[in-house]
Design an enzyme around this catalytic site. Structure first.
Site, short mmCIF file in Angstrom:
data_model
loop_
_atom_site.label_atom_id
_atom_site.label_comp_id
_atom_site.label_asym_id
_atom_site.label_seq_id
_atom_site.Cartn_x
_atom_site.Cartn_y
_atom_site.Cartn_z
CB CYS A 76 -1.01 -0.05 1.14
SG CYS A 76 -2.39 1.10 0.91
CG HIS A 127 -4.06 -3.54 2.93
ND1 HIS A 127 -3.35 -3.18 4.04
CD2 HIS A 127 -4.37 -2.39 2.27
CE1 HIS A 127 -3.23 -1.86 4.07
NE2 HIS A 127 -3.84 -1.36 3.01
CD GLU A 131 -1.72 -6.13 5.04
OE1 GLU A 131 -1.89 -4.92 5.28
OE2 GLU A 131 -1.40 -6.53 3.90
#
EC number: 2.6.1.85
Length: 187
Positions: free
Chosen positions: A79, A168, A170
């Site tokens: 990001c 993202h 994650e």
């Protein structure tokens, strides 16, 4: 050891957890709590530049780290880290046509680098209002992933081990997040 530079974002700890689950040793340092000399002393094998709520210009040591260690230590930008990576090489970071905070969208990729072996398209989670301007992306980078509206979602340096993803991996809502990060670890 992975050095994870925290740009004051809670997702940093999701990245930390994912990398630990994959068996990596990770040290987290805030973007304003270390110097290049400290990084040299830590001697990381890989560096990850985390997401964050600001612009690359406000991301502490992140730009300096990218410029200093590019070509020497493998790096992944997530990001804000992705944006900082592009900006460090001369790209412009601009307002996105549509703000994507906590939204999922399909991302198509070329199957290279961190995307190796992953299905395309992938559904990923996006939290950003800024993007890398494709017209300003230097030739040293290839675009590895893009959104349905052709916004850059992934970049990879053509010669050095540097990659960035705008989304993202994650996030729990992103498909194949562990696999993407595992691809980074395998290098």
């Amino acid at each position: 050891m992975i050095l994870l530079i925290d740009n004051y974002d809670s997702f940093t700890w999701n990245l930390y957890q994912y990398f630990c689950e994959l068996g990596a040793e990770v040290q987290v340092r805030r973007n304003d709590a270390l110097t290049l000399a400290h990084i040299d002393a830590l001697n990381p094998q890989k560096i990850v530049i985390s997401p964050g709520p600001c612009t690359p210009n406000d991301a502490g040591i992140s730009l300096a780290v990218i410029r200093h260690y590019a070509g020497r230590i493998p790096m992944l930008g997530v990001c804000l880290g992705h944006q900082a990576m592009a900006q460090a090489f001369g790209a412009s970071v601009v307002r996105a046509a549509k703000v994507m905070h906590g939204k999922t969208s399909p991302v198509t990729h070329n199957g290279q680098g961190v995307f190796r072996g992953l299905p395309s398209p992938l559904t990923v989670t996006r939290y950003h209002s800024l993007i890398v301007d494709p017209a300003t992306l230097p030739e040293c980078f290839e675009i590895t992933a893009w959104s349905e509206t052709q916004e850059i979602m992934g970049i990879r340096h053509r010669e050095w081990d540097l990659e960035g993803v705008q989304f993202h991996p994650e996030s729990i809502l992103s498909e194949q997040g562990h696999a993407l990060l595992k691809n980074f670890l395998r290098r």
